[in-house]
Enzyme design. Structure first.
Site, PDB file in Angstrom:
ATOM      1  N   HIS A 212      -6.202  -5.187   0.230  1.00  0.00           N
ATOM      2  CA  HIS A 212      -4.795  -5.243   0.659  1.00  0.00           C
ATOM      3  C   HIS A 212      -3.879  -4.826  -0.498  1.00  0.00           C
ATOM      4  O   HIS A 212      -2.976  -4.005  -0.320  1.00  0.00           O
ATOM      5  CB  HIS A 212      -4.483  -6.684   1.111  1.00  0.00           C
ATOM      6  CG  HIS A 212      -3.030  -6.929   1.429  1.00  0.00           C
ATOM      7  ND1 HIS A 212      -2.592  -7.315   2.674  1.00  0.00           N
ATOM      8  CD2 HIS A 212      -1.914  -6.868   0.659  1.00  0.00           C
ATOM      9  CE1 HIS A 212      -1.274  -7.454   2.662  1.00  0.00           C
ATOM     10  NE2 HIS A 212      -0.837  -7.196   1.444  1.00  0.00           N
ATOM     11  N   GLU A 213      -4.142  -5.365  -1.691  1.00  0.00           N
ATOM     12  CA  GLU A 213      -3.288  -5.058  -2.850  1.00  0.00           C
ATOM     13  C   GLU A 213      -3.462  -3.613  -3.309  1.00  0.00           C
ATOM     14  O   GLU A 213      -2.500  -2.955  -3.704  1.00  0.00           O
ATOM     15  CB  GLU A 213      -3.580  -6.019  -4.003  1.00  0.00           C
ATOM     16  CG  GLU A 213      -3.347  -7.497  -3.693  1.00  0.00           C
ATOM     17  CD  GLU A 213      -1.961  -7.799  -3.136  1.00  0.00           C
ATOM     18  OE1 GLU A 213      -0.999  -7.076  -3.441  1.00  0.00           O
ATOM     19  OE2 GLU A 213      -1.855  -8.763  -2.358  1.00  0.00           O
TER      20      GLU A 213
ATOM     21  N   GLN B 237       5.698  -4.186  -5.513  1.00  0.00           N
ATOM     22  CA  GLN B 237       6.432  -5.179  -4.707  1.00  0.00           C
ATOM     23  C   GLN B 237       7.587  -5.815  -5.478  1.00  0.00           C
ATOM     24  O   GLN B 237       8.449  -6.456  -4.883  1.00  0.00           O
ATOM     25  CB  GLN B 237       5.471  -6.272  -4.208  1.00  0.00           C
ATOM     26  CG  GLN B 237       4.456  -5.744  -3.195  1.00  0.00           C
ATOM     27  CD  GLN B 237       3.541  -6.853  -2.720  1.00  0.00           C
ATOM     28  OE1 GLN B 237       2.531  -7.140  -3.356  1.00  0.00           O
ATOM     29  NE2 GLN B 237       3.906  -7.487  -1.612  1.00  0.00           N
TER      30      GLN B 237
ATOM     31  N   HIS C 270      -1.285  -1.263  -1.558  1.00  0.00           N
ATOM     32  CA  HIS C 270       0.096  -1.204  -2.062  1.00  0.00           C
ATOM     33  C   HIS C 270       0.246  -0.110  -3.118  1.00  0.00           C
ATOM     34  O   HIS C 270       1.271   0.558  -3.195  1.00  0.00           O
ATOM     35  CB  HIS C 270       0.502  -2.546  -2.699  1.00  0.00           C
ATOM     36  CG  HIS C 270       0.958  -3.573  -1.710  1.00  0.00           C
ATOM     37  ND1 HIS C 270       2.046  -3.393  -0.885  1.00  0.00           N
ATOM     38  CD2 HIS C 270       0.486  -4.809  -1.428  1.00  0.00           C
ATOM     39  CE1 HIS C 270       2.212  -4.475  -0.133  1.00  0.00           C
ATOM     40  NE2 HIS C 270       1.276  -5.351  -0.434  1.00  0.00           N
TER      41      HIS C 270
ATOM     42  N   GLY D 202      -1.478 -12.865  -3.777  1.00  0.00           N
ATOM     43  CA  GLY D 202      -1.652 -11.571  -4.418  1.00  0.00           C
ATOM     44  C   GLY D 202      -0.328 -10.828  -4.450  1.00  0.00           C
ATOM     45  O   GLY D 202       0.521 -11.025  -3.573  1.00  0.00           O
TER      46      GLY D 202
ATOM     47  N   CYS E 147       1.889 -10.693   4.005  1.00  0.00           N
ATOM     48  CA  CYS E 147       2.310  -9.932   2.825  1.00  0.00           C
ATOM     49  C   CYS E 147       3.701 -10.398   2.407  1.00  0.00           C
ATOM     50  O   CYS E 147       4.573 -10.568   3.255  1.00  0.00           O
ATOM     51  CB  CYS E 147       2.331  -8.446   3.180  1.00  0.00           C
ATOM     52  SG  CYS E 147       2.839  -7.389   1.818  1.00  0.00           S
ATOM     53  N   LEU E 148       3.889 -10.593   1.105  1.00  0.00           N
ATOM     54  CA  LEU E 148       5.200 -11.053   0.625  1.00  0.00           C
ATOM     55  C   LEU E 148       6.297 -10.021   0.883  1.00  0.00           C
ATOM     56  O   LEU E 148       7.473 -10.364   0.891  1.00  0.00           O
ATOM     57  CB  LEU E 148       5.128 -11.384  -0.876  1.00  0.00           C
ATOM     58  CG  LEU E 148       4.234 -12.573  -1.235  1.00  0.00           C
ATOM     59  CD1 LEU E 148       4.183 -12.765  -2.754  1.00  0.00           C
ATOM     60  CD2 LEU E 148       4.720 -13.858  -0.562  1.00  0.00           C
TER      61      LEU E 148
HETATM   62 ZN    ZN Z   1       1.042  -7.163   0.487  1.00  0.00          ZN
END
Ligand code: ZN
Length: 174
Positions: A136-137, A51, A140, A46, A94-95
């Site tokens: 989670h997304e 990001q 962000h 995701g 998380c990236l």
């Molecule tokens: Zn993340």
């Protein structure tokens, strides 16, 4: 499509609240294509637009990954409602916080409305890993990271770990 740079903690842009997309245009789709390719390249499942440094309410996801790439999904202006009382723990990563994982509890099911890749309005119930990932997304888009749910000490440790990782990477690249 093009790979974009994924920003990592403690980049202050990750705290920004993303703005709604006015209309799903070719430009929006270009961004979504780039985001998907960037997510695939980074072995993620995701990714939110912020990001890659774009403060727009856009999420891409592929829960068949990272091994497979069978179910690319796009969410524009997503809205969550009716979270279940029951919660499910999940080992999240998380990236933007590479190399760090921690168990987070989130509502097991949640209602979701959004615009898809073509700008059509969709409503569905998210459950399982989809529910975890979309929450989670969504965070962000509000400038919230999963490490914000942890104790201050754990959060600091995660940020330090990422900083060290980035420093080592920069040194190796030099
Ligand atoms: Zn993340």
């Amino acid at each position: 499509m093009a790979i974009r740079e994924i920003i990592t903690v403690p980049d202050p842009r990750l705290k920004e609240i993303s703005k709604p997309v006015e209309a799903v245009t070719d430009e929006t789709r270009q961004l979504m294509d780039d985001m998907l390719e960037t997510m695939y390249e980074a072995d993620g499942i995701g990714l939110a637009a912020i990001q890659v440094g774009v403060p727009q309410r856009i999420i891409v996801m592929d829960l068949s990954g990272p091994e497979e790439r069978a179910e690319p999904r796009f969410f524009v202006n997503p809205v969550l409602s009716d979270p279940s009382e029951g919660k499910t723990p999940y080992d999240e990563g998380c990236l933007s916080v590479p190399g760090y994982y921690e168990t987070i509890e989130r509502p097991s099911t949640i209602k979701l409305t959004y615009l898809d890749y073509d700008g059509n309005e969709v409503e569905e119930i998210a459950e399982g890993m989809f529910a975890t990932c979309i929450q989670h997304e969504m965070d962000h888009l509000e400038g919230v990271l999963f490490i914000d749910y942890l104790s201050r000490l754990k959060r600091q440790r995660a940020v330090q770990k990422v900083k060290k990782l980035e420093k080592d990477k920069a040194r190796d690249a030099a």
